[in-house]
Design a protein around this motif. Sequence first.
Motif, PDB file in Angstrom:
ATOM      1  N   PRO A  61     -37.312   7.951  -3.753  1.00 19.25           N
ATOM      2  CA  PRO A  61     -38.574   8.081  -4.492  1.00 19.25           C
ATOM      3  C   PRO A  61     -38.340   8.794  -5.820  1.00 19.25           C
ATOM      4  N   SER A  62     -39.015   8.328  -6.848  1.00 16.23           N
ATOM      5  CA  SER A  62     -38.906   8.954  -8.154  1.00 16.23           C
ATOM      6  C   SER A  62     -39.661  10.281  -8.125  1.00 16.23           C
ATOM      7  N   PRO A  63     -38.994  11.380  -8.475  1.00 17.85           N
ATOM      8  CA  PRO A  63     -39.662  12.687  -8.411  1.00 17.85           C
ATOM      9  C   PRO A  63     -40.784  12.837  -9.444  1.00 17.85           C
ATOM     10  N   ARG A  64     -40.752  12.030 -10.488  1.00 16.88           N
ATOM     11  CA  ARG A  64     -41.762  12.141 -11.546  1.00 16.88           C
ATOM     12  C   ARG A  64     -42.940  11.208 -11.333  1.00 16.88           C
ATOM     13  N   ALA A  65     -42.751  10.176 -10.540  1.00 20.40           N
ATOM     14  CA  ALA A  65     -43.821   9.192 -10.351  1.00 20.40           C
ATOM     15  C   ALA A  65     -44.760   9.669  -9.256  1.00 20.40           C
ATOM     16  N   ARG A  66     -46.009   9.726  -9.571  1.00 16.88           N
ATOM     17  CA  ARG A  66     -47.001  10.174  -8.589  1.00 16.88           C
ATOM     18  C   ARG A  66     -47.576   9.003  -7.790  1.00 16.88           C
ATOM     19  N   ASP A  67     -47.201   7.790  -8.179  1.00 17.68           N
ATOM     20  CA  ASP A  67     -47.763   6.616  -7.509  1.00 17.68           C
ATOM     21  C   ASP A  67     -46.825   6.026  -6.459  1.00 17.68           C
ATOM     22  N   GLY A  68     -45.758   6.727  -6.092  1.00 18.72           N
ATOM     23  CA  GLY A  68     -44.872   6.267  -5.033  1.00 18.72           C
ATOM     24  C   GLY A  68     -43.736   5.365  -5.492  1.00 18.72           C
ATOM     25  N   ARG A  69     -43.610   5.167  -6.800  1.00 18.20           N
ATOM     26  CA  ARG A  69     -42.507   4.337  -7.290  1.00 18.20           C
ATOM     27  C   ARG A  69     -41.172   4.946  -6.915  1.00 18.20           C
ATOM     28  N   VAL A  70     -40.170   4.081  -6.815  1.00 20.84           N
ATOM     29  CA  VAL A  70     -38.824   4.532  -6.484  1.00 20.84           C
ATOM     30  C   VAL A  70     -37.931   4.437  -7.714  1.00 20.84           C
TER      31      VAL A  70
END
Length: 69
Positions: free
Chosen positions: A32-41
């Motif tokens: 998971p991308s630590p910066r994305a709040r929408d669950g993107r990887v």
Amino acid sequence: MDLRTAGGYLGCSYWTLRDLVLNGHIPAVRIPSPRARDGRVMRRILIDSRDLERLIERWKEVDTSQLHP
């Protein structure tokens, strides 16, 4: 491990291993991308070494002429 390392382990190219992942032969580990709040990887694809071992076992060729005398 990353695709280049996994490809080296299997003795194939990065691109071949990437195609195996995209075609569903090897499961990908997606972080998971630590910066994305929408669950993107993250775009980086990782491979679990245990999955490579299972793939090798499935794809082994068996010489059946040696099984029955």
